[in-house]
Design a protein around this motif. Structure first.
Motif, PDB file in Angstrom:
ATOM      1  N   ASP A  61      34.161  41.131  34.377  1.00 38.74           N
ATOM      2  CA  ASP A  61      35.359  40.996  33.546  1.00 38.74           C
ATOM      3  C   ASP A  61      35.678  42.270  32.766  1.00 38.74           C
ATOM      4  O   ASP A  61      36.739  42.351  32.135  1.00 38.74           O
ATOM      5  CB  ASP A  61      35.198  39.828  32.570  1.00 38.74           C
ATOM      6  N   PRO A  63      37.204  45.660  32.212  1.00 36.23           N
ATOM      7  CA  PRO A  63      38.266  46.386  32.908  1.00 36.23           C
ATOM      8  C   PRO A  63      37.733  47.651  33.585  1.00 36.23           C
ATOM      9  O   PRO A  63      36.974  48.417  32.994  1.00 36.23           O
ATOM     10  CB  PRO A  63      39.245  46.734  31.774  1.00 36.23           C
ATOM     11  N   THR A  67      37.162  48.172  40.130  1.00 38.63           N
ATOM     12  CA  THR A  67      37.668  49.361  40.806  1.00 38.63           C
ATOM     13  C   THR A  67      36.548  50.343  41.119  1.00 38.63           C
ATOM     14  O   THR A  67      36.486  50.908  42.222  1.00 38.63           O
ATOM     15  CB  THR A  67      38.747  50.051  39.945  1.00 38.63           C
ATOM     16  N   PRO A 149      41.427  47.371  43.694  1.00 36.56           N
ATOM     17  CA  PRO A 149      42.121  47.850  42.486  1.00 36.56           C
ATOM     18  C   PRO A 149      43.408  47.083  42.213  1.00 36.56           C
ATOM     19  O   PRO A 149      43.770  46.865  41.055  1.00 36.56           O
ATOM     20  CB  PRO A 149      42.406  49.322  42.816  1.00 36.56           C
ATOM     21  N   VAL A 150      44.106  46.656  43.274  1.00 34.23           N
ATOM     22  CA  VAL A 150      45.324  45.866  43.096  1.00 34.23           C
ATOM     23  C   VAL A 150      44.981  44.461  42.603  1.00 34.23           C
ATOM     24  O   VAL A 150      45.628  43.912  41.704  1.00 34.23           O
ATOM     25  CB  VAL A 150      46.114  45.780  44.419  1.00 34.23           C
ATOM     26  N   GLU A 152      42.580  43.571  40.841  1.00 36.44           N
ATOM     27  CA  GLU A 152      42.137  43.594  39.440  1.00 36.44           C
ATOM     28  C   GLU A 152      43.302  43.331  38.487  1.00 36.44           C
ATOM     29  O   GLU A 152      43.104  42.854  37.366  1.00 36.44           O
ATOM     30  CB  GLU A 152      41.481  44.941  39.124  1.00 36.44           C
ATOM     31  N   LEU A 153      44.511  43.608  38.951  1.00 37.85           N
ATOM     32  CA  LEU A 153      45.694  43.405  38.115  1.00 37.85           C
ATOM     33  C   LEU A 153      46.176  41.963  38.150  1.00 37.85           C
ATOM     34  O   LEU A 153      47.014  41.572  37.331  1.00 37.85           O
ATOM     35  CB  LEU A 153      46.824  44.334  38.588  1.00 37.85           C
ATOM     36  N   ILE A 154      45.651  41.177  39.115  1.00 38.07           N
ATOM     37  CA  ILE A 154      46.081  39.782  39.266  1.00 38.07           C
ATOM     38  C   ILE A 154      44.940  38.886  38.798  1.00 38.07           C
ATOM     39  O   ILE A 154      43.827  38.973  39.341  1.00 38.07           O
ATOM     40  CB  ILE A 154      46.431  39.465  40.729  1.00 38.07           C
ATOM     41  N   PRO A 155      45.147  38.064  37.795  1.00 39.46           N
ATOM     42  CA  PRO A 155      44.053  37.243  37.247  1.00 39.46           C
ATOM     43  C   PRO A 155      43.309  36.457  38.319  1.00 39.46           C
ATOM     44  O   PRO A 155      43.921  35.834  39.188  1.00 39.46           O
ATOM     45  CB  PRO A 155      44.794  36.304  36.272  1.00 39.46           C
TER      46      PRO A 155
END
Length: 201
Positions: A61, A63, A67, A149-150, A152-155
């Motif tokens: 979790d 941030p 990635t 990496p993409v 990671e932007l979507i919960p």
């Protein structure tokens, strides 16, 4: 850092227990220490470690962690596909670290799932040679690493990648061709659904 690819570790639980045995005085624990702890590094073990990092809520979790983990997967998978006999990893990755208590918590979190998965792993589908299975998994893992990496932007979607990596590593460790095929099929289906959801959003 160069390391030769190696024979598989005996079980998922065995791999986790090796990592749990890292000296208590080592804190924080750098990636190169984790890789040294499993002694003879294998691509399967690296995928499982990557999966644990992403799946464990204590670590995954944070941030940026998925990635960085994706970079580890992409570099190692790319070298497998290129036919290299040795893994090379950049120093900035090898010196990435995690607090000892966080690592211990992540391993504790994954121990029960590892024991459960071990019950279903067997050496099967012998017509799939180890090299063919490894190349197939490496190609799939490379794809997962590139989209992480993409995700990671979507919960919650990064967990899908973590499950995929863990399953791929389990298949390689057990030399289980059936588990590898099922993992590839399931992962492909899930990612198609995720892409469809993204495009439809």
């Amino acid at each position: 850092m160069n390391e030769r690819t190696s024979p598989q570790i005996e079980s998922l639980e065995g791999l986790i227990e090796r990592l749990r045995a890292i000296d208590d005085d080592v804190d924080p624990v750098e990636l190169h220490v984790i890789l040294q702890q499993i002694e003879q590094r294998s691509f399967g073990a690296i995928l499982i470690i990557a999966g644990i990092i992403v799946l464990a809520p204590i670590i995954g979790d944070i941030p940026g962690v998925p990635t960085v983990t994706a970079l580890l997967v992409v570099i190692t998978a790319g070298q497998i596909l290129a036919g290299r006999r040795y893994f090379w990893l950049p120093q900035f990755l090898l010196r990435r670290s995690v607090k000892r208590r966080h690592l211990q918590g992540a391993l504790d979190f994954m121990l029960r799932p590892a024991r459960f998965t071990d019950r279903f792993l067997f050496q099967r589908l012998s017509f799939l040679s180890e090299s063919v299975m490894t190349l197939g998994v490496a190609a799939a893992a490379l794809g997962v690493g590139l989209v992480m990496p993409v995700l990671e932007l979507i919960p919650f979607t990064a967990n899908i990648a973590g499950i995929a990596l863990f399953a791929f590593g389990a298949a390689l460790i057990a030399r289980d061709g059936l588990f590898a095929l099922l993992s590839l099929a399931l992962t492909g289906t899930v990612f198609v659904l995720v892409v469809d959801w993204i495009l439809g959003a």
